[in-house]
Design a protein around this motif. Structure first.
Motif, PDB file in Angstrom:
ATOM      1  N   GLN A 237       0.828  -1.206   0.000  1.00 43.27           N
ATOM      2  CA  GLN A 237       0.000   0.000   0.000  1.00 43.27           C
ATOM      3  C   GLN A 237       0.864   1.258   0.000  1.00 43.27           C
ATOM      4  N   THR A 240       2.738   1.631  -3.331  1.00 46.40           N
ATOM      5  CA  THR A 240       1.859   2.024  -4.428  1.00 46.40           C
ATOM      6  C   THR A 240       1.490   3.495  -4.344  1.00 46.40           C
ATOM      7  N   VAL A 255      -6.418   4.239  -3.025  1.00 43.78           N
ATOM      8  CA  VAL A 255      -5.434   3.229  -2.638  1.00 43.78           C
ATOM      9  C   VAL A 255      -5.258   3.201  -1.119  1.00 43.78           C
ATOM     10  N   SER A 258      -8.014   1.257   0.635  1.00 40.75           N
ATOM     11  CA  SER A 258      -8.257  -0.098   0.159  1.00 40.75           C
ATOM     12  C   SER A 258      -8.096  -1.134   1.273  1.00 40.75           C
ATOM     13  N   LEU A 263      -4.977  -6.780  -1.221  1.00 42.31           N
ATOM     14  CA  LEU A 263      -3.920  -6.224  -2.071  1.00 42.31           C
ATOM     15  C   LEU A 263      -3.022  -7.329  -2.611  1.00 42.31           C
TER      16      LEU A 263
END
Length: 403
Positions: A237, A240, A255, A258, A263
């Protein structure tokens, strides 16, 4: 080596392809056993796009109606090039396009199987032929051995069964893909469209699944040097978010919000088109399907749909041939049985090879476009695609045939 059970049809891998193949066989009245290395159904992962060709296969498996209730139809596709300040809206690639939560698909496929079809906690270490009968011997991690009359490898890109067949290992694009799911409890308010945001070599895709759940992916060049980070959701996470700072804040927020448990970070792999064309996908009564046969990049959204097609075609070919023989035959009849099984597998491979060649070639060219730095190479690749694939959406209209 101590020999254990003898089972007519063994499927290695309880993912989408393995479960779909077992269900297709079941609907043709053929019993099989699925060996799954996990202790429960593999519900890890985010979501998967299914286009018309995949829905046609799901219709044949008898589960499409139930799955349609879990996901909204995608009405259109929109591409936004942030660095050019350009936007284009096009009609969807397919007559029917939906994005399914992977766990919904897996659970629904498994739910159509008789009890006892899936055996959990069975990691396959190796496959070798029985020196007396030539049937495959399946060595499990607990030391037990299963003799299978027919063995179907649906065990993914790192397939033990594909290794037994002598297939070349999948190749790597210099690309990574992160996938996730984000829930908006009060509703996301997004249109039912597949939106792709482009910034130089990075792409973010966003697809609503229902009124509250959104599937997203990030595709970018390179891959972190530490292979263990793919198992660390918190790092994925953070990594990203850091890699997409040039994108609008709503993308970063998506993101950040999320579900960490959904993931996934993968290094994009593919089986080269020439290996699809020339590969030997049968050895005796052993074959492969799904990613074990034709792992491909995500650029066409055909990973799941192609695996579902495999399941339908494979079961149809087996059903057509196996009624001619007693699969449990011994002695002199055993060789006849093995020959008939071999004919069924050869028929499956023949029916699938050109379809898979076209899919693998198109995904290979699309993946190459993302890697090339030379304008000349990109132009040549695009020209080749225009010649070979005049209808960019033809692959989604394919029908694998009735079960």
């Amino acid at each position: 080596m101590e020999y254990g059970e003898e089972i007519n049809i063994v499927i290695v891998g309880g993912g989408i392809c393995g479960l779909a193949t077992a269900l297709a066989l079941h609907r043709k009245g053929i019993k099989s056993l699925v060996l799954e290395r996990s202790e429960t159904l593999r519900e890890t992962g985010a979501a998967i796009e299914i286009y018309t060709n995949g829905w046609r296969a799901l219709d044949q498996l008898g589960v499409a109606s139930k799955l349609r209730q879990t996901a909204l139809p995608i009405q259109r596709q929109r591409d936004i090039w942030l660095y050019r300040n350009k936007e284009e809206t096009i009609k969807p690639q397919s007559e029917e396009a939906r994005c399914l939560v992977r766990s919904d698909l897996v659970t629904t496929l498994a739910g159509g199987l008789p009890l006892g079809t899936i055996r959990f906690g069975c990691q396959v270490l190796s496959v070798q032929p029985d020196p007396l009968t030539s049937y495959p011997l399946i060595q499990l991690h607990n030391g037990s051995v299963i003799t299978a009359r027919i063995l179907i490898g649906c065990d993914g890109a790192h397939s033990v069964v594909a290794d037994f067949l002598g297939l070349k290992p999948p190749k790597l694009f210099v690309l990574r893909a992160v996938r996730g799911l984000t829930c908006y409890p009060s509703g996301h308010g997004l249109p039912t469209e597949f939106t792709r945001f482009q910034w130089e070599n990075s792409t973010i895709g966003r697809i609503p699944i229902d009124d509250k759940l959104v599937h997203w992916f990030v595709a970018d060049q390179g891959y972190p040097p530490d292979s263990n980070i793919s198992k660390d959701p918190e790092f994925i996470q953070e990594f990203t978010v850091e890699s997409i700072k040039a994108f609008p804040e709503e993308m970063l927020d998506m993101v950040r919000r999320s579900d960490p448990e959904k993931l996934t970070l993968t290094h994009v792999r593919y089986r080269a088109p020439w290996d699809i064309l020339l590969g030997k996908f049968r050895k005796g009564t052993v074959t492969v399907a799904g990613d074990a046969m034709h792992v491909m990049g995500p650029f066409l959204g055909q990973v799941g749909s192609a695996a579902l097609e495999d399941a339908v075609v494979l079961a149809r070919c087996f059903a057509h041939k196996l009624h001619q023989v007693d699969i449990s035959a011994e002695g002199r009849q055993m060789r006849i049985t093995q020959n008939v099984i071999g004919e069924a597998i050869d028929q499956f491979v023949k029916q699938r090879r050109m379809r898979l060649l076209k899919l693998s070639l198109k995904t290979y060219l699309l993946g190459s476009l993302r890697q090339f730095s030379s304008s000349l190479a990109k132009f040549a690749t695009m020209a080749l695609m225009m010649i070979l694939f005049r209808d960019p959406n033809a692959h989604t209209q394919y029908y694998c045939g009735d079960l």
